[in-house]
Design a protein around this motif. Structure first.
Motif, PDB file in Angstrom:
ATOM      1  N   LEU A 148      62.682  76.803  93.976  1.00  0.00           N
ATOM      2  CA  LEU A 148      61.307  76.335  94.149  1.00  0.00           C
ATOM      3  C   LEU A 148      61.025  75.846  95.569  1.00  0.00           C
ATOM      4  CD1 LEU A 148      58.598  76.068  92.780  1.00  0.00           C
ATOM      5  CD2 LEU A 148      59.312  73.833  91.929  1.00  0.00           C
ATOM      6  N   PRO A 149      61.888  75.019  96.173  1.00  0.00           N
ATOM      7  CA  PRO A 149      61.625  74.632  97.567  1.00  0.00           C
ATOM      8  C   PRO A 149      61.587  75.831  98.514  1.00  0.00           C
ATOM      9  CG  PRO A 149      63.290  73.203  96.621  1.00  0.00           C
ATOM     10  CD  PRO A 149      63.027  74.288  95.625  1.00  0.00           C
ATOM     11  N   LEU A 150      62.437  76.812  98.292  1.00  0.00           N
ATOM     12  CA  LEU A 150      62.440  78.003  99.140  1.00  0.00           C
ATOM     13  C   LEU A 150      61.166  78.810  98.943  1.00  0.00           C
ATOM     14  CD1 LEU A 150      64.039  79.672 101.186  1.00  0.00           C
ATOM     15  CD2 LEU A 150      65.079  80.874  99.255  1.00  0.00           C
ATOM     16  N   ALA A 151      60.717  78.959  97.714  1.00  0.00           N
ATOM     17  CA  ALA A 151      59.480  79.689  97.435  1.00  0.00           C
ATOM     18  C   ALA A 151      58.279  78.990  98.084  1.00  0.00           C
ATOM     19  CB  ALA A 151      59.266  79.810  95.932  1.00  0.00           C
ATOM     20  N   ARG A 152      58.237  77.682  98.022  1.00  0.00           N
ATOM     21  CA  ARG A 152      57.147  76.936  98.666  1.00  0.00           C
ATOM     22  C   ARG A 152      57.146  77.156 100.176  1.00  0.00           C
ATOM     23  NH1 ARG A 152      58.119  71.677  95.111  1.00  0.00           N
ATOM     24  NH2 ARG A 152      56.715  72.174  93.398  1.00  0.00           N
ATOM     25  N   LEU A 153      58.324  77.180 100.769  1.00  0.00           N
ATOM     26  CA  LEU A 153      58.445  77.415 102.202  1.00  0.00           C
ATOM     27  C   LEU A 153      57.964  78.821 102.567  1.00  0.00           C
ATOM     28  CD1 LEU A 153      59.537  76.523 104.998  1.00  0.00           C
ATOM     29  CD2 LEU A 153      61.744  77.458 104.282  1.00  0.00           C
ATOM     30  N   LEU A 154      58.351  79.811 101.787  1.00  0.00           N
ATOM     31  CA  LEU A 154      58.007  81.198 102.102  1.00  0.00           C
ATOM     32  C   LEU A 154      56.519  81.498 101.951  1.00  0.00           C
ATOM     33  CD1 LEU A 154      61.088  83.113 100.694  1.00  0.00           C
ATOM     34  CD2 LEU A 154      60.476  82.711 103.074  1.00  0.00           C
ATOM     35  N   THR A 155      55.790  80.725 101.146  1.00  0.00           N
ATOM     36  CA  THR A 155      54.351  80.953 101.029  1.00  0.00           C
ATOM     37  C   THR A 155      53.626  80.616 102.330  1.00  0.00           C
ATOM     38  OG1 THR A 155      53.902  78.743 100.167  1.00  0.00           O
ATOM     39  CG2 THR A 155      54.317  80.492  98.548  1.00  0.00           C
ATOM     40  N   LYS A 156      54.259  79.833 103.182  1.00  0.00           N
ATOM     41  CA  LYS A 156      53.642  79.415 104.445  1.00  0.00           C
ATOM     42  C   LYS A 156      54.045  80.300 105.622  1.00  0.00           C
ATOM     43  CE  LYS A 156      53.347  74.628 103.087  1.00  0.00           C
ATOM     44  NZ  LYS A 156      54.066  74.142 102.007  1.00  0.00           N
ATOM     45  N   LEU A 157      54.986  81.222 105.407  1.00  0.00           N
ATOM     46  CA  LEU A 157      55.525  82.017 106.506  1.00  0.00           C
ATOM     47  C   LEU A 157      55.074  83.469 106.435  1.00  0.00           C
ATOM     48  CD1 LEU A 157      59.169  80.655 106.430  1.00  0.00           C
ATOM     49  CD2 LEU A 157      57.323  79.940 107.939  1.00  0.00           C
ATOM     50  N   SER A 158      55.124  84.144 107.570  1.00  0.00           N
ATOM     51  CA  SER A 158      54.867  85.579 107.616  1.00  0.00           C
ATOM     52  C   SER A 158      55.773  86.193 108.675  1.00  0.00           C
ATOM     53  CB  SER A 158      53.396  85.864 107.927  1.00  0.00           C
ATOM     54  OG  SER A 158      53.043  85.324 109.184  1.00  0.00           O
ATOM     55  N   ALA A 159      55.955  87.495 108.601  1.00  0.00           N
ATOM     56  CA  ALA A 159      56.809  88.219 109.543  1.00  0.00           C
ATOM     57  C   ALA A 159      55.964  89.217 110.315  1.00  0.00           C
ATOM     58  CB  ALA A 159      57.921  88.934 108.793  1.00  0.00           C
ATOM     59  N   SER A 160      56.363  89.523 111.530  1.00  0.00           N
ATOM     60  CA  SER A 160      55.648  90.484 112.370  1.00  0.00           C
ATOM     61  C   SER A 160      56.246  91.872 112.219  1.00  0.00           C
ATOM     62  CB  SER A 160      55.736  90.070 113.839  1.00  0.00           C
ATOM     63  OG  SER A 160      55.076  88.850 114.041  1.00  0.00           O
ATOM     64  N   ALA A 161      55.361  92.869 112.124  1.00  0.00           N
ATOM     65  CA  ALA A 161      55.794  94.262 112.057  1.00  0.00           C
ATOM     66  C   ALA A 161      56.202  94.703 113.464  1.00  0.00           C
ATOM     67  CB  ALA A 161      54.665  95.124 111.521  1.00  0.00           C
ATOM     68  N   PRO A 162      57.060  95.666 113.625  1.00  0.00           N
ATOM     69  CA  PRO A 162      57.729  96.458 112.591  1.00  0.00           C
ATOM     70  C   PRO A 162      58.898  95.696 111.966  1.00  0.00           C
ATOM     71  CG  PRO A 162      58.482  97.166 114.743  1.00  0.00           C
ATOM     72  CD  PRO A 162      57.426  96.113 114.980  1.00  0.00           C
ATOM     73  N   ILE A 163      59.157  96.045 110.706  1.00  0.00           N
ATOM     74  CA  ILE A 163      60.247  95.432 109.951  1.00  0.00           C
ATOM     75  C   ILE A 163      61.112  96.554 109.397  1.00  0.00           C
ATOM     76  CG2 ILE A 163      60.835  94.046 107.927  1.00  0.00           C
ATOM     77  CD1 ILE A 163      58.100  92.637 108.334  1.00  0.00           C
ATOM     78  N   LYS A 164      62.397  96.447 109.576  1.00  0.00           N
ATOM     79  CA  LYS A 164      63.350  97.431 109.066  1.00  0.00           C
ATOM     80  C   LYS A 164      64.005  96.914 107.790  1.00  0.00           C
ATOM     81  CE  LYS A 164      63.078 100.169 112.658  1.00  0.00           C
ATOM     82  NZ  LYS A 164      61.941 101.028 112.586  1.00  0.00           N
ATOM     83  N   GLU A 165      64.323  97.825 106.896  1.00  0.00           N
ATOM     84  CA  GLU A 165      65.023  97.463 105.672  1.00  0.00           C
ATOM     85  C   GLU A 165      66.351  96.797 106.021  1.00  0.00           C
ATOM     86  OE1 GLU A 165      66.822  99.546 101.641  1.00  0.00           O
ATOM     87  OE2 GLU A 165      65.531 100.704 102.955  1.00  0.00           O
ATOM     88  N   GLY A 166      66.641  95.665 105.386  1.00  0.00           N
ATOM     89  CA  GLY A 166      67.883  94.934 105.634  1.00  0.00           C
ATOM     90  C   GLY A 166      67.799  93.936 106.771  1.00  0.00           C
ATOM     91  N   GLN A 167      66.662  93.899 107.446  1.00  0.00           N
ATOM     92  CA  GLN A 167      66.478  92.978 108.569  1.00  0.00           C
ATOM     93  C   GLN A 167      66.363  91.541 108.069  1.00  0.00           C
ATOM     94  OE1 GLN A 167      63.144  94.066 111.076  1.00  0.00           O
ATOM     95  NE2 GLN A 167      62.734  91.943 111.585  1.00  0.00           N
TER      96      GLN A 167
END
Length: 118
Positions: free
Chosen positions: A77-96
């Motif tokens: 739950l703490p990890l899920a709450r943290l991830l709702t606030k984050l985003s990643a920049s493209a391009p993204i590779k599988e396994g990155q």
């Protein structure tokens, strides 16, 4: 006492685990793997967790991701709450690796996302 559904084989036994001061007792298992499963679940339950992570500047709005290794149930739950606030920049590779959390967990993408406009 804790009741645990075994996932080690197709039988799906309903296990009962309980402990006294020195030992964990398990009942309901039809195979030795069930006993080991119950002890793991009783002492330190862990799960591999999947998420969708928002993507900035990509052809897709999200990328599927997961924890690099199973994590303690108490951290989900703490990890899920943290991830709702984050985003990643493209391009993204599988396994990155997308993030290394403050909780010490690594989040990796399970798919690729191209940069928008390419």
């Amino acid at each position: 006492m804790k009741e645990i559904r075994c996932t080690e084989c197709e039988r799906g036994c309903l296990l009962r685990a309980d402990s006294d001061l020195y030992e964990i007792s398990v009942s309901g298992n039809e195979c030795p793997r069930g006993r080991e499963h119950a002890i793991r679940e009783y002492t330190n339950p862990v799960r591999e967790v999947t998420f969708n992570v928002r993507v900035r500047g990509g052809k897709a709005p999200v990328v599927p991701a997961r924890t690099a290794r199973p994590i303690a149930v108490a951290k989900i739950l703490p990890l899920a709450r943290l991830l709702t606030k984050l985003s990643a920049s493209a391009p993204i590779k599988e396994g990155q690796t997308l993030f290394e959390s403050l909780l010490g967990e690594r989040i990796i993408s399970t798919s690729s996302v191209e940069k928008e406009g390419i």
